[in-house]
Design an enzyme around this catalytic site. Structure first.
Site, PDB file in Angstrom:
ATOM      1  N   LYS A   1      41.166  35.696  45.413  1.00  0.00           N
ATOM      2  CA  LYS A   1      42.311  35.751  46.311  1.00  0.00           C
ATOM      3  C   LYS A   1      43.401  36.593  45.694  1.00  0.00           C
ATOM      4  CE  LYS A   1      45.452  34.230  44.661  1.00  0.00           C
ATOM      5  NZ  LYS A   1      46.196  34.754  43.465  1.00  0.00           N
TER       6      LYS A   1
ATOM      7  N   TYR B   1      48.889  30.219  47.969  1.00  0.00           N
ATOM      8  CA  TYR B   1      48.365  28.854  47.804  1.00  0.00           C
ATOM      9  C   TYR B   1      49.081  27.885  48.740  1.00  0.00           C
ATOM     10  CZ  TYR B   1      45.915  30.366  43.615  1.00  0.00           C
ATOM     11  OH  TYR B   1      45.068  31.004  42.748  1.00  0.00           O
TER      12      TYR B   1
HETATM   13  P1  NAD Z   1      43.942  41.007  34.895  1.00  0.00           P
HETATM   14  O1  NAD Z   1      44.889  42.139  34.930  1.00  0.00           O
HETATM   15  O2  NAD Z   1      43.988  40.066  33.744  1.00  0.00           O
HETATM   16  O3  NAD Z   1      42.433  41.541  35.009  1.00  0.00           O
HETATM   17  C1  NAD Z   1      42.055  42.579  35.880  1.00  0.00           C
HETATM   18  C2  NAD Z   1      40.834  43.295  35.332  1.00  0.00           C
HETATM   19  O4  NAD Z   1      40.542  44.405  36.191  1.00  0.00           O
HETATM   20  C3  NAD Z   1      41.047  43.857  33.928  1.00  0.00           C
HETATM   21  O5  NAD Z   1      39.904  43.590  33.144  1.00  0.00           O
HETATM   22  C4  NAD Z   1      41.178  45.362  34.167  1.00  0.00           C
HETATM   23  O6  NAD Z   1      40.688  46.138  33.090  1.00  0.00           O
HETATM   24  C5  NAD Z   1      40.301  45.552  35.389  1.00  0.00           C
HETATM   25  N1  NAD Z   1      40.623  46.760  36.170  1.00  0.00           N
HETATM   26  C6  NAD Z   1      39.716  47.575  36.720  1.00  0.00           C
HETATM   27  N2  NAD Z   1      40.285  48.584  37.356  1.00  0.00           N
HETATM   28  C7  NAD Z   1      41.615  48.433  37.212  1.00  0.00           C
HETATM   29  C8  NAD Z   1      42.755  49.182  37.654  1.00  0.00           C
HETATM   30  N3  NAD Z   1      42.610  50.297  38.393  1.00  0.00           N
HETATM   31  N4  NAD Z   1      43.973  48.740  37.321  1.00  0.00           N
HETATM   32  C9  NAD Z   1      44.119  47.611  36.606  1.00  0.00           C
HETATM   33  N5  NAD Z   1      43.079  46.855  36.165  1.00  0.00           N
HETATM   34  C10 NAD Z   1      41.846  47.274  36.458  1.00  0.00           C
HETATM   35  O7  NAD Z   1      44.139  40.220  36.277  1.00  0.00           O
HETATM   36  P2  NAD Z   1      43.698  38.720  36.615  1.00  0.00           P
HETATM   37  O8  NAD Z   1      44.873  37.831  36.442  1.00  0.00           O
HETATM   38  O9  NAD Z   1      42.434  38.387  35.944  1.00  0.00           O
HETATM   39  O10 NAD Z   1      43.483  38.848  38.215  1.00  0.00           O
HETATM   40  C11 NAD Z   1      42.294  39.405  38.777  1.00  0.00           C
HETATM   41  C12 NAD Z   1      42.117  38.877  40.207  1.00  0.00           C
HETATM   42  O11 NAD Z   1      41.999  37.472  40.179  1.00  0.00           O
HETATM   43  C13 NAD Z   1      43.285  39.164  41.139  1.00  0.00           C
HETATM   44  O12 NAD Z   1      42.812  39.393  42.445  1.00  0.00           O
HETATM   45  C14 NAD Z   1      44.104  37.891  41.095  1.00  0.00           C
HETATM   46  O13 NAD Z   1      44.879  37.663  42.253  1.00  0.00           O
HETATM   47  C15 NAD Z   1      43.010  36.863  40.986  1.00  0.00           C
HETATM   48  N6  NAD Z   1      43.457  35.628  40.318  1.00  0.00           N
HETATM   49  C16 NAD Z   1      43.114  34.453  40.872  1.00  0.00           C
HETATM   50  C17 NAD Z   1      43.480  33.268  40.268  1.00  0.00           C
HETATM   51  C18 NAD Z   1      43.015  31.959  40.824  1.00  0.00           C
HETATM   52  O14 NAD Z   1      43.505  30.937  40.408  1.00  0.00           O
HETATM   53  N7  NAD Z   1      42.046  31.952  41.727  1.00  0.00           N
HETATM   54  C19 NAD Z   1      44.246  33.292  39.100  1.00  0.00           C
HETATM   55  C20 NAD Z   1      44.582  34.518  38.532  1.00  0.00           C
HETATM   56  C21 NAD Z   1      44.183  35.694  39.160  1.00  0.00           C
END
Ligand code: NAD
Length: 348
Positions: free
Chosen positions: A100, A185
């Site tokens: 999400k 949420y």
């Molecule tokens: P993050 O920035 O920690 O991780 C993102 C990953 O994508 C990194 O490994 C990065 O290298 C990669 N990536 C690939 N192409 C990229 C680009 N062009 N620019 C930036 N990064 C790139 O983010 P996150 O917190 O892990 O979030 C990832 C997803 O998960 C999002 O959609 C976020 O909304 C979702 N999320 C959901 C929850 C939940 O509780 N369900 C919690 C946190 C995040």
């Protein structure tokens, strides 16, 4: 047989929550990794026993179509990349579990639903809380009218850690600020608690002056939803106040809710009812189990049963449309009306 999942994107959520969650799953296992960083992918693969042949880069990702170890692709990338990888995964013949918010725009979300339908693959949006016993209990209390009719729902989801120097600050990658990231949420909860779709919304956004983190995105988002039964709901999300994550459902003869409501653990149910002249509050915690394990196993169960998941693409698309209406209201649109929705299973 356990279904195999390939995780796409090895960022914070994947490494800290999703991949460790496989330790508690019964119906799925981690069988593949997709990353832009081969050294990181190899290190995680060694740690979790993923074979080297099941590692992909974003460029080689489409070859996943030839890999029978992988049934499901779990997309954990920045929001604006969800559509591209969902569509590529569906074309590669894989079912998709997507984080999400579903996408950065309504049009992207619609293209994901269409691509999965065309490929005859199932799409689930990772609304982890809908799969937890805590939120299921709140839904049961609401639907059973244990405390009479619901009149009002309120929820706050925010924390004091504005995204620093990362994709969440960039509107083209995130789609927005606190609203799609954490306000979602509250919004999704209002819909699954009432089992109704909102007919109108209002919205307000704020951002601190001269703070470069908020050049493109909002800090605080406040929104109201009005439902057909007359229930009103009030949600607030933000990146600049002390952590606060609660949900409270106000019904005729009691209130119930969760505080904290939206984190990964320690969700605590509170129920307050009339007791003679006074009122009393009970609280309850449930046994801890990874929310991501609940969610991934639920997708496997719906695939085994050939049924739509509880939170299909249509569920994410509807939230995207409501958030677009909230942004429209906040931009001076006043009260924005929403059309009736066809074909959405609100019994969830
Ligand atoms: P993050 O920035 O920690 O991780 C993102 C990953 O994508 C990194 O490994 C990065 O290298 C990669 N990536 C690939 N192409 C990229 C680009 N062009 N620019 C930036 N990064 C790139 O983010 P996150 O917190 O892990 O979030 C990832 C997803 O998960 C999002 O959609 C976020 O909304 C979702 N999320 C959901 C929850 C939940 O509780 N369900 C919690 C946190 C995040």
């Amino acid at each position: 047989k356990r279904l195999g999942i390939a995780v796409v994107g090895l960022g914070a959520l994947a490494l800290e929550n999703i991949i460790p969650g496989f330790g508690e799953t019964k119906h799925v296992r981690l069988t593949g990794l997709v990353s832009g960083d081969p050294a990181k992918a190899r290190a995680i693969a060694a740690q979790y026993g993923v074979p080297e042949k099941n590692l992909y880069s974003y460029d080689t990702f489409d070859q996943i179509s030839n890999n029978p170890d992988i049934d499901i692709v779990y997309i954990v990338l920045p929001n604006a990349l969800h559509a591209e990888f969902t569509i590529r995964a569906a074309k590669a013949g894989k079912h998709v579990l997507c984080e999400k918010p579903m996408a950065a725009t309504v049009a992207e979300a619609q293209s994901m639903v269409d691509a999965c339908a065309q490929a005859n693959r199932k799409l689930m949006i990772a609304y982890r809380l809908q799969y937890t016993p805590e939120h299921r209990t709140v839904i049961d209390l609401a639907r059973s009218k244990t405390f009479g009719a619901i009149r009002m729902i309120e929820a706050v989801n925010g924390q004091n850690d504005a995204p620093n120097g990362q994709w969440r600050q960039i509107k083209a990658l995130a789609g927005g600020g606190s609203l799609p990231d954490v306000g979602l949420y509250c919004l999704n909860a209002f819909r699954y608690i009432t089992g109704e779709e909102p007919i109108e919304v209002t919205g307000q956004l704020t951002r601190p002056a001269n703070d470069p983190r908020f050049r493109e995105i909002e800090d605080i988002s406040m929104f109201t939803l009005r439902f057909p039964s007359g229930v009103v709901a009030n949600g607030t999300a933000g990146y600049s106040f002390h952590e606060s994550r609660f949900l409270r459902v106000h019904a005729e003869t009691g209130w119930f809710g969760l505080d904290p409501a939206f984190g990964y653990d320690n969700l605590t149910l509170g129920i307050n009812r009339k007791a003679g002249m006074a009122s009393s509050t009970d609280s309850r915690r449930f046994s801890p189990k990874s929310q991501f394990a609940h969610e991934m196993d639920a997708f496997a169960a719906s695939l085994h049963a050939n049924q739509e998941p509880r939170t299909p693409g249509a569920e994410g698309l509807q939230d995207m449309k409501i958030m677009a209406a909230i942004y429209q209201a906040a931009a001076g649109g006043g009260v924005v009306k929403l059309p009736p929705v066809d074909g959405l299973d609100t019994t969830r």
